[in-house]
Structure formats: structure tokens, C-alpha cells
Design a protein around this motif. Structure first.
Motif, PDB file in Angstrom:
ATOM      1  N   ARG A 103       0.825  -1.211   0.000  1.00  0.00           N
ATOM      2  CA  ARG A 103       0.000   0.000   0.000  1.00  0.00           C
ATOM      3  C   ARG A 103       0.854   1.252   0.000  1.00  0.00           C
ATOM      4  O   ARG A 103       0.449   2.285  -0.545  1.00  0.00           O
ATOM      5  N   ALA A 104       2.051   1.188   0.593  1.00  0.00           N
ATOM      6  CA  ALA A 104       2.966   2.332   0.538  1.00  0.00           C
ATOM      7  C   ALA A 104       3.377   2.606  -0.900  1.00  0.00           C
ATOM      8  O   ALA A 104       3.452   3.765  -1.336  1.00  0.00           O
ATOM      9  N   VAL A 105       3.656   1.552  -1.649  1.00  0.00           N
ATOM     10  CA  VAL A 105       4.001   1.711  -3.064  1.00  0.00           C
ATOM     11  C   VAL A 105       2.817   2.297  -3.828  1.00  0.00           C
ATOM     12  O   VAL A 105       2.970   3.205  -4.661  1.00  0.00           O
ATOM     13  N   ALA A 106       1.614   1.775  -3.548  1.00  0.00           N
ATOM     14  CA  ALA A 106       0.422   2.270  -4.241  1.00  0.00           C
ATOM     15  C   ALA A 106       0.166   3.737  -3.918  1.00  0.00           C
ATOM     16  O   ALA A 106      -0.196   4.524  -4.800  1.00  0.00           O
ATOM     17  N   ARG A 107       0.355   4.122  -2.675  1.00  0.00           N
ATOM     18  CA  ARG A 107       0.173   5.535  -2.290  1.00  0.00           C
ATOM     19  C   ARG A 107       1.158   6.420  -3.058  1.00  0.00           C
ATOM     20  O   ARG A 107       0.788   7.483  -3.576  1.00  0.00           O
ATOM     21  N   ALA A 108       2.411   5.983  -3.093  1.00  0.00           N
ATOM     22  CA  ALA A 108       3.432   6.790  -3.770  1.00  0.00           C
ATOM     23  C   ALA A 108       3.144   6.898  -5.259  1.00  0.00           C
ATOM     24  O   ALA A 108       3.302   7.973  -5.857  1.00  0.00           O
ATOM     25  N   LEU A 109       2.701   5.805  -5.862  1.00  0.00           N
ATOM     26  CA  LEU A 109       2.406   5.836  -7.284  1.00  0.00           C
ATOM     27  C   LEU A 109       1.217   6.747  -7.572  1.00  0.00           C
ATOM     28  O   LEU A 109       1.218   7.508  -8.551  1.00  0.00           O
ATOM     29  N   ALA A 110       0.177   6.679  -6.723  1.00  0.00           N
ATOM     30  CA  ALA A 110      -0.992   7.544  -6.906  1.00  0.00           C
ATOM     31  C   ALA A 110      -0.612   9.010  -6.747  1.00  0.00           C
ATOM     32  O   ALA A 110      -1.082   9.874  -7.491  1.00  0.00           O
ATOM     33  N   ARG A 111       0.247   9.287  -5.778  1.00  0.00           N
ATOM     34  CA  ARG A 111       0.676  10.674  -5.553  1.00  0.00           C
ATOM     35  C   ARG A 111       1.499  11.178  -6.732  1.00  0.00           C
ATOM     36  O   ARG A 111       1.306  12.316  -7.195  1.00  0.00           O
ATOM     37  N   GLU A 112       2.384  10.351  -7.244  1.00  0.00           N
ATOM     38  CA  GLU A 112       3.263  10.762  -8.343  1.00  0.00           C
ATOM     39  C   GLU A 112       2.483  10.974  -9.641  1.00  0.00           C
ATOM     40  O   GLU A 112       2.812  11.862 -10.438  1.00  0.00           O
TER      41      GLU A 112
END
Length: 332
Positions: A103-112
Motif C-alpha cells: 500500500r505504501a508503493v500504491a500511495r506513492a504511485l498515486a501521488r506521483e
């Protein structure tokens, strides 16, 4: 009595980022843009052993079970043209760290990418702006890992609501969504008054916290286990409750088929698919209810689990019962 359920060799969990455009290669995105903290190192390790994967699909994402969206989120989702699926696959004893990493990866990808982040299992979106841009370091079940399916039996004819009359209405059913992620059956409470939906959710949330805490402790100390037994009676202490306070109470757990509902129940309710097909022999849902010997209705028991302020909490919900048309599909 003991309740036995299997512990799978591998658990898979997914998150989806829907975006209008993706201007970078997802394969080179992680872990270099994930930010600081332990998740960068964990993401690199998970990518190396393939327990974390990402798949970019240059096509719009069409959700089938994400009803809990705001009008703005639905508008933004209609504008998206592609999506990325972030998947984690790991044995139960790797929980919850592998879930947090994914989920940390998904959050970062969504933010980017300026995209929307969805959790298909809970049927909800996850905030990626403001104070929620990063994955919390410490695991807490209350950090959007669960949602609640709130349903009203379609034959409900509720009388005028009277807080003092706790036995006249029994049309509410609330079921968790998300416990499968931790190799647990979902939990449901069926037959409460529709005006008591907040109390029902509070009770189920408390039971879920206890079940997940016990499950994580068990799989950590028994990494090779293929099944687990639990008692059908659960004693809830103040320390088990999310806020760390309240009165102790007992809970009876009973294997339950959420697709069918209560045997002998008149009327029907929307079918809720929460696990393997009937006949597989797996327990996919546990009904939560008062312990044997409790003198009183389910609604009366709900009040006792809320402690001294239970009646005040009930009367603050509103002066009218929730009609089937007003019942929310999901409650946070």
C-alpha cells in the motif's frame, strides 16, 4: 466448541491506481520514488523475490465492487484512461508488513501520477493527499483496512423508533469487508434494529481488532501452520477495544453463510459474496452474537456492549429508523 479454518500458503492482496496518464515506467518507479522510511528497503526486497508486483494496463479501470465513492471520485474515475495493479503475495506470517509495503508503493504511485487509489477488497478509495500521503509506519487495523457492508432486509416494516423498545425491529445486517486479507473469515451481525447501525459497527470493529491481533500473533509464532482453531466464545477486554476503554463483554461466534442469511428469516437481502462458493467446506463468515445464557434481545445486548454511554449513543443516532432506501452500502 472450536472453530477451525485453513491458513493458506499464500495470501494475495491488490490495490489499484487509476490515472489519466502515466508519464513514467512503473518498473523503475519503485523503490526510488517511494520516499524514506523502512518501506523503501522492504519494497526493494519484495520486488526482488517477486512477492510484490506491478502491472500497468493502458485501459480504463472498470470497478465492479467499489460503491463507496463520492461524486467527485466518480467524476475523476470516469476521466481516467489507464490503471496500475499493485499486488502482494506472501505467506500469512509475513503479515502485516507486506501489506503495508504494497500500500505504501500504491500511495506513492498515486501521488506521483495524480491518480486515485482503490482497495477492491474493502470497496473503498484511500486518501493520498494532505495528512494521508504516506503509509503509517505502525500498523493499525483502523487505517482503512476494513469497511462495513450495511444492509436492510427488504421486507422491513419498521415501527416508529422508540429507544426504550429494543426488540421491535430486526432488519439490520452489517458485515465486514477486509478480514480475508488476514486469512480470517469475515464477521457479521444480523437481526439488530436498523437505527442501531453505529452500535453494530462499533461492536464488529472491536471484535475485528481482537481477531486480527490474535491472528497476527499466531501466524508469527506458527509460520508453518496450515490451519488454526479458535474458541467460539470470545472474551473482549477493555484493552481489546480500539480506544483502550469500555466494559468487558462476551461474544459468541457461529459459522454463517452470508449468501443465505438467517435460516427461517422472511424476506430477502442482497447477496454478499465474501468467499469461496458454497460447498467448499471453508468457513467464510462468522456470525457475532450474545453469549449463551444472555437474557434479552440482540438489541439489548448491543446496548450492554457499549458500556454506560450505550443508551446515549443510541439516542443520538436520530429519531427515525433508517429506511431501505436510506441505508448506506458501506460505512467507514
Amino acid at each position: 466448541m472450536k472453530i477451525t479454518f485453513p491458513l493458506p500458503g499464500t495470501l494475495t492482496s491488490q490495490f489499484v491506481v487509476a490515472t489519466e496518464r502515466l508519464l513514467f515506467d512503473v518498473e523503475s518507479f519503485v523503490p526510488w520514488r517511494i520516499g524514506g522510511g523502512p518501506f523503501k528497503k522492504a519494497a526493494l526486497a519484495a520486488l526482488n523475490d517477486a512477492s510484490l508486483t506491478m502491472a500497468h494496463h493502458p485501459a480504463p479501470w472498470k470497478p465492479t465492487s467499489v460503491p463507496n465513492l463520492s461524486d467527485e471520485e466518480r467524476r475523476r474515475l470516469r476521466r481516467t484512461k489507464q490503471h496500475v495493479v499493485i499486488s502482494s503475495s506472501a505467506p500469512p506470517h509475513k503479515l502485516p508488513s507486506i501489506l503495508q509495503t504494497a500500500r505504501a508503493v500504491a500511495r506513492a504511485l498515486a501521488r506521483e501520477s495524480g491518480g486515485l487509489l482503490f482497495d477492491p477488497l474493502t470497496g473503498s478509495s484511500i486518501l493520498t493527499c494532505g495528512k494521508c500521503t504516506a503509509e503509517p509506519m505502525a500498523f493499525s487495523l483502523g487505517d482503512d483496512w476494513l469497511s462495513w457492508d450495511v444492509q436492510i432486509h427488504d421486507d422491513a416494516t419498521c415501527p416508529p423508533w422508540d429507544p426504550a423498545d429494543l426488540g421491535v425491529c430486526d432488519c439490520l445486517r452489517v458485515t465486514s469487508r477486509g478480514l480475508r486479507r488476514f486469512a480470517l473469515p469475515e464477521i457479521t451481525l444480523d437481526g439488530a434494529a436498523c437505527a442501531h447501525n453505529l452500535c453494530a459497527i462499533n461492536l464488529l470493529r472491536t471484535v475485528a481488532h481482537r481477531l486480527v491481533a490474535d491472528q497476527l500473533a499466531y501466524v508469527t509464532t506458527h509460520p508453518e501452520a496450515t490451519e488454526r482453531q479458535i474458541d467460539d466464545f470470545l472474551r473482549i477486554c477493555p484493552s481489546d477495544q480500539p480506544d483502550g476503554s469500555g466494559l468487558p463483554f462476551g461474544v459468541q461466534l457461529t459459522p454463517y453463510n452470508a449468501d443465505i442469511g438467517e435460516l427461517g428469516r422472511t424476506g430477502s437481502i442482497r447477496r454478499l459474496k465474501i468467499g469461496p462458493s458454497p460447498g467448499t467446506g471453508q468457513i467464510t463468515c462468522l456470525k457475532v452474537g450474545p453469549p449463551s445464557g444472555f437474557a434479552g434481545s440482540l438489541n439489548r445486548w448491543l446496548c450492554t456492549t457499549q458500556g454506560p454511554t450505550g443508551h446515549a449513543a443510541l439516542t443520538s443516532i436520530g429519531s427515525h429508523p433508517v429506511s431501505p432506501a436510506q441505508a448506506p452500502a458501506f460505512a467507514a
